[in-house]
Each structure stands twice: as structure tokens, then as C-alpha cells.
Design an enzyme around this catalytic site. Structure first.
Site, short mmCIF file in Angstrom:
data_model
loop_
_atom_site.label_atom_id
_atom_site.label_comp_id
_atom_site.label_asym_id
_atom_site.label_seq_id
_atom_site.Cartn_x
_atom_site.Cartn_y
_atom_site.Cartn_z
N ARG A 108 -2.69 -4.25 10.10
CA ARG A 108 -2.77 -5.44 10.94
C ARG A 108 -4.13 -6.09 10.68
O ARG A 108 -5.14 -5.40 10.50
CB ARG A 108 -2.65 -5.10 12.43
CG ARG A 108 -1.21 -4.79 12.86
CD ARG A 108 -0.32 -6.03 12.89
NE ARG A 108 1.03 -5.74 13.34
CZ ARG A 108 2.06 -5.43 12.55
NH1 ARG A 108 1.90 -5.32 11.24
NH2 ARG A 108 3.26 -5.21 13.05
N GLU A 151 -3.51 -14.69 11.54
CA GLU A 151 -2.33 -15.09 10.75
C GLU A 151 -1.27 -15.80 11.57
O GLU A 151 -0.43 -16.52 11.02
CB GLU A 151 -1.71 -13.87 10.05
CG GLU A 151 -1.04 -12.89 11.00
CD GLU A 151 -0.35 -11.74 10.28
OE1 GLU A 151 -0.99 -11.09 9.45
OE2 GLU A 151 0.84 -11.50 10.58
N HIS A 170 1.93 -11.51 4.81
CA HIS A 170 2.66 -10.51 5.62
C HIS A 170 4.08 -10.30 5.05
O HIS A 170 5.07 -10.51 5.75
CB HIS A 170 2.72 -10.93 7.09
CG HIS A 170 2.84 -9.76 8.01
ND1 HIS A 170 2.16 -9.66 9.20
CD2 HIS A 170 3.57 -8.60 7.91
CE1 HIS A 170 2.48 -8.53 9.80
NE2 HIS A 170 3.35 -7.86 9.03
P1 NAD Z 1 2.95 5.28 12.09
O1 NAD Z 1 2.92 5.21 13.58
O2 NAD Z 1 3.96 6.14 11.42
O3 NAD Z 1 1.51 5.77 11.56
C1 NAD Z 1 0.30 5.32 12.08
C2 NAD Z 1 -0.71 6.44 11.90
O4 NAD Z 1 -1.98 5.95 12.32
C3 NAD Z 1 -0.41 7.69 12.73
O5 NAD Z 1 -0.48 8.84 11.93
C4 NAD Z 1 -1.49 7.68 13.80
O6 NAD Z 1 -1.88 8.99 14.22
C5 NAD Z 1 -2.61 6.99 13.05
N1 NAD Z 1 -3.63 6.44 13.95
C6 NAD Z 1 -3.50 5.97 15.21
N2 NAD Z 1 -4.70 5.58 15.68
C7 NAD Z 1 -5.59 5.81 14.70
C8 NAD Z 1 -6.99 5.62 14.59
N3 NAD Z 1 -7.71 5.14 15.62
N4 NAD Z 1 -7.59 5.96 13.42
C9 NAD Z 1 -6.87 6.49 12.40
N5 NAD Z 1 -5.54 6.70 12.44
C10 NAD Z 1 -4.92 6.36 13.59
O7 NAD Z 1 3.01 3.78 11.60
P2 NAD Z 1 3.49 3.27 10.16
O8 NAD Z 1 4.94 3.02 10.19
O9 NAD Z 1 2.92 4.13 9.11
O10 NAD Z 1 2.80 1.83 10.15
C11 NAD Z 1 1.38 1.70 10.15
C12 NAD Z 1 1.01 0.28 10.50
O11 NAD Z 1 1.45 -0.58 9.44
C13 NAD Z 1 1.75 -0.27 11.74
O12 NAD Z 1 1.03 0.04 12.93
C14 NAD Z 1 1.81 -1.74 11.49
O13 NAD Z 1 0.69 -2.35 12.13
C15 NAD Z 1 1.66 -1.87 9.97
N6 NAD Z 1 2.86 -2.44 9.34
C16 NAD Z 1 2.70 -3.51 8.50
C17 NAD Z 1 3.81 -4.07 7.88
C18 NAD Z 1 3.69 -5.20 6.90
O14 NAD Z 1 4.70 -5.89 6.63
N7 NAD Z 1 2.54 -5.44 6.33
C19 NAD Z 1 5.08 -3.54 8.13
C20 NAD Z 1 5.19 -2.43 8.97
C21 NAD Z 1 4.08 -1.89 9.57
#
Ligand code: NAD
Length: 336
Positions: A234, A263, A295
Site C-alpha cells: 500500500r 493514488e 495498482h
Molecule cells: P497477508 O495478511 O497474508 O500478509 C501480511 C503479512 O504482513 C503477515 O504475515 C503479517 O504478519 C505481516 N505484518 C503485519 N504487520 C506487520 C508489520 N508491522 N511489519 C511487518 N510485517 C507485518 O497479506 P497478503 O495477501 O500477503 O497481502 C499483503 C499486502 O499486499 C496487503 O495488505 C495489501 O495491502 C497488498 N496487496 C496489494 C495488491 C496489489 O494489487 N498491488 C493486491 C493485494 C494485496
């Protein structure tokens, strides 16, 4: 169930309508984002379905509640755009699509890393101009580099596995280390060590109070000179102004962004005939070592199909009063 679907693009309508043949919800598609000006259109809809840049703050949620909304169905994994405490206080349930295809975002992360490391974004235009000079195209090999992954959930774990396949050394930081990554030999370290040892830093944690502007001046100061930074998580995880300072000083050697903190005013729209008002964003686009995509990490056929099916299944579970396995609530933030 009667569903007001906001921020609808033609692909949303196509994939949701197709998947809806298995559910039979009454889907009403609105092209506009959900804003205080557009939310009246959702009057009488028990379910409102939204995307990443629809802002559901306390006042929007309160009005939706007054208009009869009981359920918000997010067509995405992230939920930083929703005030979960306000939703819980108002008795509105929030459901999301936790893992529609983590490969989509993980592979896009690799696309950004490989383009930046081999300058394919520059080569593409140059060759089309009949310019076959290699000046400025000197690349680096990923093999042997150290990559620091912040957030090793669904997406980060796949990025880790792919980059291990390239022969990279993987370091990670996560508030909850992933047992699968540990099994695969990922070394969890604290942030200062990750910053100081990584040639590439890639962000896959959610945006929340702890991660807002995680990558700021102080973080850049701890990184290697010429580091590559990738953000497909994000936008606001990076302080963009600090990134610009780091690019100008040479600290940040490459920046690949699929997300940007402001964005909401730009992405998903064709603004090619408009003057872009955001000077910080426009400054980013002037650097030759920066790639920005709008995105699109999630944007694969596989992912859109999974998003549509899971979103409609979440709504069906609510209608059937079944447990909501993809519900997010304030406790979820604490647990995450
Ligand atoms: P997920 O919930 O499976 O994984 C997130 C990880 O981050 C978890 O392991 C969690 O423990 C860790 N985390 C939480 N707080 C943290 C911190 N303060 N420091 C370090 N690690 C921390 O999520 P995911 O499916 O892997 O997605 C990750 C992120 O990707 C989502 O939150 C979303 O914002 C983003 N995303 C972007 C797109 C895109 O199109 N660009 C699409 C989907 C998701």
C-alpha cells in the site's frame, strides 16, 4: 441479496456477473467511487461492495447504516480504507478476499524488480526509436543479491520462494514469522539489520498505524547506497517525499511502485488528457530509475475470477447467516 457495487470497471462487471450465475444476487453496478456525494445511491441496499480506493470512514459508515447497509464486501485483501472500529460499533460486518491469487501480486513484484535491474522499460522505447546503444542499460544480476522482505504472509512468502529460485539470499521481517518461510531457510532479522544488509527491499505488509510511513528518512539512512525499493503493498507504507530525497541523493538506486499514497485521486482512471495536480507524483515520474504502475498487481484473469467468486460467496454466507470466514474486525488488526 441486493448489492450496490461501487468503483465498477467493465472487468468487474464481467467477472462478477459471470460468477453470479452460481449465486443469483441482485447486483447493481455503479461506476463512481463510494464518496459522501455518491453513497445515497446505496439507500436500501443491505450490502455495499467496494474496492481499494473507496473510503469507508466513520461518517460514511454511519450514513450507510442509516440507509440500511448491514454488510460491506471488500473486493480486495487490504482493509486499510475501512474504519473497523466504527464499523464494529455500528454493527456493520466487513468481509474481504484474503488471498485471491497471491501469485498475481508476487509475480508483478518480480516484473518490477526485473525491469529495474535490466532497464527493460528504457530499452523498450529506445529500440522502437531505432536506438540500439547500450549506454545506460548496464544491469545487475539478481543471483547472489540479498533481498529483504517486509511482511511474509501470502504474497511475501511467494516472493521469497521465487527470489530464492533466482539464487538470492532472503532476509525477512514480520511481526509474526511465517513457519513455511522458516522451513525454507528464510532468516528473520530486525528492521535495522534488514535495511543495512539488503540490496533490494520489498514491502508486503498491510498498511496500518504501525506501518504508515515505515519507510521514511530514518529508514533510508540505514539502507545500502543504491538500494532498490519495491512497493506492491500500500502506498502510504512509504513516505514518498522521503523517497524523492533518497533518489536525488543516490541512496535509493531504483524504485518500483505499484501503489502510491495519494493514488485514490489518480489510479484506475484515464487522465491522459488532464493536467495532473499532484506535484509529488509527477516528480516521481521524472526519474529514470523509477517505475510506477497503477495498482495492477492484482490484475490477472485468475485473480479477478477468484475475487468475484469469493466476494459473492462472502455475501451468500452473510445472507444464509453462516459464519463469515473472511470477516475483518478490530480484533483482527490486533491479531495480525
Ligand atoms: P497477508 O495478511 O497474508 O500478509 C501480511 C503479512 O504482513 C503477515 O504475515 C503479517 O504478519 C505481516 N505484518 C503485519 N504487520 C506487520 C508489520 N508491522 N511489519 C511487518 N510485517 C507485518 O497479506 P497478503 O495477501 O500477503 O497481502 C499483503 C499486502 O499486499 C496487503 O495488505 C495489501 O495491502 C497488498 N496487496 C496489494 C495488491 C496489489 O494489487 N498491488 C493486491 C493485494 C494485496
Amino acid at each position: 441479496m441486493k448489492v450496490a457495487v461501487y468503483s465498477t470497471k467493465p472487468h468487474d462487471e464481467a467477472f462478477l456477473s459471470n460468477a453470479n450465475s452460481n449465486f443469483g444476487h441482485q447486483l447493481h453496478f455503479f461506476k463512481t467511487r463510494l464518496t459522501p456525494e455518491t453513497m445515497q445511491a446505496a439507500t436500501g441496499y443491505p450490502c455495499v461492495c467496494v474496492f481499494v480506493n473507496d473510503v469507508l470512514d466513520e461518517s460514511v459508515l454511519r450514513t450507510l447504516k442509516e440507509q440500511g447497509t448491514e454488510l460491506i464486501a471488500l473486493r480486495c485483501a487490504g482493509f486499510n480504507n475501512v474504519d473497523l472500529h466504527a464499523a464494529a460499533a455500528l454493527g456493520i460486518k466487513i468481509v474481504r478476499v484474503p488471498a485471491y491469487s497471491p501469485y498475481s501480486v508476487a509475480e508483478h513484484t518480480l516484473a518490477l524488480i526485473l525491469s529495474l535491474s535490466r532497464h527493460t522499460h528504457k530499452a523498450y522505447n529506445r529500440v522502437r526509436d531505432g536506438n540500439f546503444s547500450l549506454k545506460g542499460l548496464l544491469g545487475v544480476e539478481l543471483h547472489g543479491l540479498t533481498v529483504g522482505i517486509i511482511g511474509t504472509g501470502n504474497i511475501g512468502a511467494i516472493v521469497s520462494r521465487i527470489l530464492a529460485g533466482f539464487g538470492c539470499r532472503i532476509l525477512a521481517y514480520d511481526i509474526k514469522p511465517n513457519p513455511k518461510c522458516l522451513e525454507e531457510g528464510v532468516a528473520y532479522v530486525d528492521l535495522p539489520d534488514l535495511y543495512s544488509e539488503s540490496d533490494i527491499v520489498t514491502l508486503h505488509c498491510p498498511l496500518n498505524k504501525e506501518t504508515y510511513h515505515l519507510i521514511d528518512n530514518e529508514a533510508f539512512a540505514q539502507m545500502k547506497d543504491g538500494v532498490m525499493l519495491i512497493n506492491t503493498g500500500r502506498g502510504a507504507i512509504i513516505d514518498t517525499k522521503a523517497a524523492i530525497v533518497a533518489i536525488k541523493s543516490g541512496k535509493l538506486g531504483h524504485l518500483g511502485l505499484d501503489v502510491y499514497e495519494q493514488e485514490g485521486d489518480l489510479f484506475f482512471e484515464d487522465l491522459s488528457d488532464k493536467i495532473i495536480d499532484d506535484d509529488v507524483f509527477v516528480r516521481l515520474l521524472t526519474f529514470p530509475n523509477v517505475i510506477v504502475t497503477g495498482h495492477q498487481g492484482f490484475f490477472t484473469k485468475n485473480a479477478l475470477q477468484n475475487i468475484a467468486e469469493t466476494t459473492l460467496r462472502n455475501i451468500q454466507d452473510y445472507a444464509d447467516r453462516k459464519p463469515l470466514k473472511n470477516q475483518v474486525n478490530p480484533d483482527f488488526i490486533i491479531a495480525a
